[in-house]
Design a protein around this motif. Structure first.
Motif, PDB file in Angstrom:
ATOM      1  N   GLY A 175     -51.369 -42.341 -83.674  1.00  0.00           N
ATOM      2  CA  GLY A 175     -50.903 -41.595 -82.517  1.00  0.00           C
ATOM      3  C   GLY A 175     -51.014 -42.318 -81.193  1.00  0.00           C
ATOM      4  N   VAL A 176     -51.421 -43.589 -81.210  1.00  0.00           N
ATOM      5  CA  VAL A 176     -51.525 -44.352 -79.962  1.00  0.00           C
ATOM      6  C   VAL A 176     -50.244 -45.165 -79.802  1.00  0.00           C
ATOM      7  CG1 VAL A 176     -52.871 -46.050 -78.688  1.00  0.00           C
ATOM      8  CG2 VAL A 176     -53.997 -44.533 -80.298  1.00  0.00           C
ATOM      9  N   ASP A 177     -49.562 -45.003 -78.663  1.00  0.00           N
ATOM     10  CA  ASP A 177     -48.231 -45.621 -78.524  1.00  0.00           C
ATOM     11  C   ASP A 177     -48.331 -47.012 -77.897  1.00  0.00           C
ATOM     12  OD1 ASP A 177     -48.997 -44.805 -76.073  1.00  0.00           O
ATOM     13  OD2 ASP A 177     -47.044 -44.083 -75.436  1.00  0.00           O
ATOM     14  N   TYR A 178     -49.236 -47.846 -78.401  1.00  0.00           N
ATOM     15  CA  TYR A 178     -49.368 -49.193 -77.847  1.00  0.00           C
ATOM     16  C   TYR A 178     -48.472 -50.159 -78.617  1.00  0.00           C
ATOM     17  CZ  TYR A 178     -51.291 -53.744 -76.693  1.00  0.00           C
ATOM     18  OH  TYR A 178     -51.426 -55.048 -76.317  1.00  0.00           O
ATOM     19  N   ASP A 179     -47.530 -50.740 -77.912  1.00  0.00           N
ATOM     20  CA  ASP A 179     -46.609 -51.713 -78.487  1.00  0.00           C
ATOM     21  C   ASP A 179     -46.473 -52.837 -77.472  1.00  0.00           C
ATOM     22  OD1 ASP A 179     -44.320 -53.172 -79.246  1.00  0.00           O
ATOM     23  OD2 ASP A 179     -43.563 -51.461 -80.375  1.00  0.00           O
ATOM     24  N   VAL A 180     -46.761 -54.078 -77.888  1.00  0.00           N
ATOM     25  CA  VAL A 180     -46.733 -55.198 -76.934  1.00  0.00           C
ATOM     26  C   VAL A 180     -45.335 -55.346 -76.326  1.00  0.00           C
ATOM     27  CG1 VAL A 180     -47.347 -57.618 -76.598  1.00  0.00           C
ATOM     28  CG2 VAL A 180     -48.446 -56.315 -78.384  1.00  0.00           C
ATOM     29  N   ARG A 181     -44.298 -55.030 -77.105  1.00  0.00           N
ATOM     30  CA  ARG A 181     -42.930 -55.174 -76.604  1.00  0.00           C
ATOM     31  C   ARG A 181     -42.707 -54.329 -75.351  1.00  0.00           C
ATOM     32  NH1 ARG A 181     -39.516 -53.553 -81.727  1.00  0.00           N
ATOM     33  NH2 ARG A 181     -41.304 -52.214 -82.011  1.00  0.00           N
ATOM     34  N   VAL A 182     -43.418 -53.193 -75.268  1.00  0.00           N
ATOM     35  CA  VAL A 182     -43.257 -52.313 -74.108  1.00  0.00           C
ATOM     36  C   VAL A 182     -44.357 -52.565 -73.081  1.00  0.00           C
ATOM     37  CG1 VAL A 182     -43.147 -49.913 -73.381  1.00  0.00           C
ATOM     38  CG2 VAL A 182     -42.155 -50.601 -75.553  1.00  0.00           C
ATOM     39  N   ALA A 183     -45.583 -52.761 -73.558  1.00  0.00           N
ATOM     40  CA  ALA A 183     -46.715 -52.906 -72.642  1.00  0.00           C
ATOM     41  C   ALA A 183     -46.615 -54.194 -71.842  1.00  0.00           C
ATOM     42  CB  ALA A 183     -48.019 -52.869 -73.432  1.00  0.00           C
ATOM     43  N   GLN A 184     -46.357 -55.307 -72.510  1.00  0.00           N
ATOM     44  CA  GLN A 184     -46.196 -56.577 -71.801  1.00  0.00           C
ATOM     45  C   GLN A 184     -44.921 -57.244 -72.295  1.00  0.00           C
ATOM     46  OE1 GLN A 184     -49.947 -57.119 -72.981  1.00  0.00           O
ATOM     47  NE2 GLN A 184     -50.662 -56.194 -71.087  1.00  0.00           N
ATOM     48  N   PRO A 185     -43.766 -56.804 -71.790  1.00  0.00           N
ATOM     49  CA  PRO A 185     -42.497 -57.275 -72.360  1.00  0.00           C
ATOM     50  C   PRO A 185     -42.369 -58.790 -72.275  1.00  0.00           C
ATOM     51  CG  PRO A 185     -42.131 -55.494 -70.810  1.00  0.00           C
ATOM     52  CD  PRO A 185     -43.555 -55.908 -70.656  1.00  0.00           C
ATOM     53  N   TYR A 186     -41.878 -59.378 -73.358  1.00  0.00           N
ATOM     54  CA  TYR A 186     -41.600 -60.807 -73.404  1.00  0.00           C
ATOM     55  C   TYR A 186     -40.167 -60.935 -73.883  1.00  0.00           C
ATOM     56  CZ  TYR A 186     -42.773 -59.594 -78.187  1.00  0.00           C
ATOM     57  OH  TYR A 186     -42.811 -58.977 -79.401  1.00  0.00           O
ATOM     58  N   SER A 187     -39.565 -62.076 -73.695  1.00  0.00           N
ATOM     59  CA  SER A 187     -38.219 -62.339 -74.204  1.00  0.00           C
ATOM     60  C   SER A 187     -37.238 -61.205 -73.870  1.00  0.00           C
ATOM     61  CB  SER A 187     -38.278 -62.558 -75.718  1.00  0.00           C
ATOM     62  OG  SER A 187     -37.116 -63.193 -76.162  1.00  0.00           O
ATOM     63  N   SER A 188     -37.318 -60.679 -72.644  1.00  0.00           N
ATOM     64  CA  SER A 188     -36.370 -59.663 -72.139  1.00  0.00           C
ATOM     65  C   SER A 188     -36.367 -58.363 -72.932  1.00  0.00           C
ATOM     66  CB  SER A 188     -34.945 -60.212 -72.095  1.00  0.00           C
ATOM     67  OG  SER A 188     -34.865 -61.239 -71.167  1.00  0.00           O
ATOM     68  N   TYR A 189     -37.491 -57.986 -73.540  1.00  0.00           N
ATOM     69  CA  TYR A 189     -37.525 -56.692 -74.218  1.00  0.00           C
ATOM     70  C   TYR A 189     -37.375 -55.535 -73.241  1.00  0.00           C
ATOM     71  CZ  TYR A 189     -38.363 -57.699 -79.123  1.00  0.00           C
ATOM     72  OH  TYR A 189     -38.219 -58.084 -80.429  1.00  0.00           O
ATOM     73  N   GLU A 190     -37.641 -55.802 -71.948  1.00  0.00           N
ATOM     74  CA  GLU A 190     -37.519 -54.719 -70.975  1.00  0.00           C
ATOM     75  C   GLU A 190     -36.062 -54.291 -70.788  1.00  0.00           C
ATOM     76  OE1 GLU A 190     -38.555 -57.746 -70.396  1.00  0.00           O
ATOM     77  OE2 GLU A 190     -37.683 -58.636 -68.614  1.00  0.00           O
ATOM     78  N   ASP A 191     -35.097 -55.117 -71.223  1.00  0.00           N
ATOM     79  CA  ASP A 191     -33.692 -54.760 -71.087  1.00  0.00           C
ATOM     80  C   ASP A 191     -33.227 -53.792 -72.171  1.00  0.00           C
ATOM     81  OD1 ASP A 191     -33.933 -56.650 -69.202  1.00  0.00           O
ATOM     82  OD2 ASP A 191     -32.537 -58.100 -70.069  1.00  0.00           O
ATOM     83  N   PHE A 192     -34.053 -53.566 -73.162  1.00  0.00           N
ATOM     84  CA  PHE A 192     -33.596 -52.781 -74.301  1.00  0.00           C
ATOM     85  C   PHE A 192     -34.127 -51.365 -74.232  1.00  0.00           C
ATOM     86  CE2 PHE A 192     -33.352 -57.146 -75.605  1.00  0.00           C
ATOM     87  CZ  PHE A 192     -32.145 -57.197 -76.273  1.00  0.00           C
ATOM     88  N   ASP A 193     -33.382 -50.490 -74.875  1.00  0.00           N
ATOM     89  CA  ASP A 193     -33.729 -49.082 -74.885  1.00  0.00           C
ATOM     90  C   ASP A 193     -34.129 -48.718 -76.312  1.00  0.00           C
ATOM     91  OD1 ASP A 193     -33.977 -46.446 -74.251  1.00  0.00           O
ATOM     92  OD2 ASP A 193     -31.851 -46.004 -74.524  1.00  0.00           O
ATOM     93  N   PHE A 194     -35.412 -48.505 -76.536  1.00  0.00           N
ATOM     94  CA  PHE A 194     -35.841 -48.127 -77.890  1.00  0.00           C
ATOM     95  C   PHE A 194     -37.077 -47.254 -77.840  1.00  0.00           C
ATOM     96  CE2 PHE A 194     -39.406 -51.122 -78.320  1.00  0.00           C
ATOM     97  CZ  PHE A 194     -39.114 -52.027 -77.319  1.00  0.00           C
ATOM     98  N   LYS A 195     -37.285 -46.535 -78.923  1.00  0.00           N
ATOM     99  CA  LYS A 195     -38.419 -45.613 -79.005  1.00  0.00           C
ATOM    100  C   LYS A 195     -39.560 -46.284 -79.762  1.00  0.00           C
ATOM    101  CE  LYS A 195     -35.623 -41.515 -79.873  1.00  0.00           C
ATOM    102  NZ  LYS A 195     -34.596 -42.065 -80.672  1.00  0.00           N
ATOM    103  N   ILE A 196     -40.787 -45.797 -79.525  1.00  0.00           N
ATOM    104  CA  ILE A 196     -41.929 -46.241 -80.321  1.00  0.00           C
ATOM    105  C   ILE A 196     -42.308 -45.085 -81.235  1.00  0.00           C
ATOM    106  CG2 ILE A 196     -44.236 -47.186 -80.270  1.00  0.00           C
ATOM    107  CD1 ILE A 196     -43.850 -47.898 -77.398  1.00  0.00           C
TER     108      ILE A 196
END
Lengths: 167, 418
Positions: B242-263
């Motif tokens: 139940g913890v929504d920690y995902d490195v792709r969202v927490a510290q985006p690398y390789s332009s993951y901040e441009d994408f729209d996705f759910k955890i």
């Protein structure tokens, strides 16, 4: 994200004063040095403090610096505040003849194997660890292989002794 | 107790007094056991079917990667990272390249970053497919496994088209890729995207609401969010609690901040939650790949010369020049020689970089003293850190639950032992 590196530094300096040294921010990660005997005190404070909340141990490892006399071994902790999403690195230095460090297993269950690994490769003696035995190497091993005095290649081989291309 | 119920008094095998007194059984699960999916051992103390105590032994395939890395030039460390989590080696490769790029302060062109995202998400899909279908195998359902493995094969064919190898990929270089994606790789990718969702739907239809599968998985090997965080869990295993920690969202690398996705997150952190979280992530990965393709198309439409961009120009000193240039141009030949002989020095510095691997946060702690090799390189291997919670998770459960808990944690021996 309310918490910044400056606030963390301020809070820690207010609490521990001059005892924390070598403040640096390499590549955005707040790094500082803690006296070896105070590692648990500082981590407990970081864990309990309602503002800092560093309650996630990301990584624990050691580094060997043979040239730093009296503080050859360095133990490096990476902590993470998952709520404010900020990381922190704290380092302690211990002499190689007497590498005693207090264990973090009471604070983080995950430190158990990480400390065993660090002991296995560097010989850091974690005081109070429930089961400080080798984890990846064989039990009969009588040295700590990640220390710098053990070279990768066989030093007696002449064909591997390449002066041209570095160490 | 009647005489007949004590068989040891009737035959001639001499057992030690201690083992006759003992009411429990000691069971060796592993090191080579079909249920462990890798080389590691669990010595279990069981009372009938109930697990009382587990002592894991690891290190059977320890290969001293951290020591080897201290003697290798930076580009020769990439093949070592392949062999950590070999189910999703491209993510490890990319994470390592990004660590060096962070050390060098390189910024990559958007097209390259999106191409990397495609590769990373494909390997995430293949990693999760292996894990989830193996959970099904351990519960006794072999069909879904053989079914989705064809699609892992298709992913490997895409990797093969891009970098030439399948499992241990050594894909990409510092600053981008070794060569541009061929048109065939895009064809294969589009074919995969067209056919895979149907198969995935069927896979889910076979298992998600299957009464037998649910009865087997729900409540097996649970862990609370507090304990999981205390143990340093990351990735799908932490999200299942139940913890929504995902490195792709927490510290985006390789332009993951441009994408729209759910955890996707779970609730109780049992085997079923981990299975469902991984399924959810496969769908999100498919959506991310679609978005990345659209973004690349948009870039190429706007700037046609971007089609040929597959690495950052500033990374020239780390990027092996094209073969035809090496044969015809002096400068290219010199750089080729210098790179291959490992004569490129990296600046001194201390970097920690993390990426979201198939199993969680794969971290690289690199200390460079300014030479051609790292002074010290430490891999944060998510498997190694969360596997220590295994004895606690299976305690007081059934032995068969312990087996599926192990497969649902997706412990990869290569990552466990480094």
């Amino acid at each position: 994200m309310g918490l910044t590196n400056e606030i963390i530094k301020q809070r820690l300096t207010d609490k521990f004063g001059e005892q924390l040294t070598e403040w640096e921010v390499p590549y955005g990660l707040q790094t500082f040095r803690v006296p070896a005997e105070m590692n648990l005190k500082v981590m407990q404070f970081l864990y309990d403090d309602e503002e800092l909340r560093f309650r996630f141990l990301t990584d624990l490892t050691a580094v060997h610096f043979p040239d730093r006399k009296g503080e050859e071994l360095s133990v490096v902790y990476h902590l993470h505040n998952l709520i404010d999403n900020i990381r922190l690195r704290l380092k302690i230095y211990v002499p190689i003849e007497n590498p005693d460090v207090y264990t973090a297993t009471q604070l983080f269950s995950g430190a158990n194997w990480m400390e065993r690994e660090t002991y296995d490769f560097f010989g850091i003696n974690f005081i109070g660890h429930p089961n400080l035995i080798r984890i990846l190497n064989v039990d009969e091993m009588d040295y700590f292989p990640m220390r710098k005095e053990y070279p990768m290649e066989d030093p007696t081989r002449r064909d591997k002794d390449d002066e041209m291309f570095g160490r | 107790m009647s005489e007949q119920l004590q068989p040891h008094t009737q035959h001639h095998i001499k057992l030690s007094e201690e083992s006759l007194q003992k009411q429990t059984t000691t069971l060796n699960l592993g090191p080579t056991h079909p249920a462990t999916h890798g080389v590691f051992q669990n010595i279990m103390e069981i009372d009938g079917e109930r697990v009382l105590e587990t002592v894991p032994t690891i290190g059977y395939i320890h290969r001293a990667f951290e020591k080897i890395a201290e003697r290798r030039p930076y580009y020769q460390i990439t093949p070592l990272t392949d062999r950590l989590n070999y189910c999703s080696s491209p993510i490890n490769n990319m994470g390592w390249h990004m660590t060096i790029e962070k050390l060098l302060g390189l910024k990559l062109p958007k097209r390259v970053e999106y191409l990397r995202v495609i590769i990373m998400e494909l390997s995430r899909i293949s990693d999760h497919l292996v894990c989830n279908s193996v959970i099904a195998v351990d519960t006794g359902a072999l069909t879904p496994f053989t079914y989705v493995f064809q699609y892992r094969e298709k992913i490997y064919e895409i990797f093969e088209e891009i970098c030439g190898s399948r499992l241990t990929t050594n894909i990409g270089r510092v600053g981008g890729f070794e060569r541009n994606f061929t048109p065939a790789s895009f064809l294969k990718l589009n074919d995969f995207l067209k056919t895979f969702p149907k198969v995935m739907k069927e896979f889910e239809a076979l298992l998600n609401r299957s009464r037998i599968f649910m009865d087997r998985c729900i409540g097996a090997g649970p862990i609370s969010a507090e304990r999981a965080m205390n143990y340093g869990f990351t990735g799908p295993n932490l999200r299942a609690t139940g913890v929504d920690y995902d490195v792709r969202v927490a510290q985006p690398y390789s332009s993951y901040e441009d994408f729209d996705f759910k955890i996707p997150v779970g609730t109780v952190g049992d085997v079923y939650d981990r299975f469902m979280v991984r399924n959810g992530e496969i769908w999100e990965s498919v959506s991310i790949i679609h978005q990345a393709l659209e973004k690349i198309e948009k870039i190429e439409k706007e700037f046609p010369d971007q089609k040929e961009v597959f690495y950052a120009k500033e990374a020239d000193h780390f990027h092996i020049p094209a073969k035809e240039d090496v044969y015809t141009k002096m400068e290219a030949l010199i750089w080729h020689f210098k790179i291959i002989m490992g004569e490129i020095d990296a600046p001194a510095g201390e970097v920690y970089h993390a990426v979201e691997g198939g199993n969680g946060e794969v971290g690289y702690y690199l200390i460079s003293d300014g030479g051609r090799t790292p002074y010290r390189l430490h891999f944060r291997r998510p498997c190694f850190i969360y596997y220590q919670a295994y004895p606690e998770m299976v305690k007081d459960g059934l032995l068969s639950d312990a087996v599926i808990t192990l497969s649902s944690l997706n412990v990869i021996a290569g990552e466990l032992d480094a």
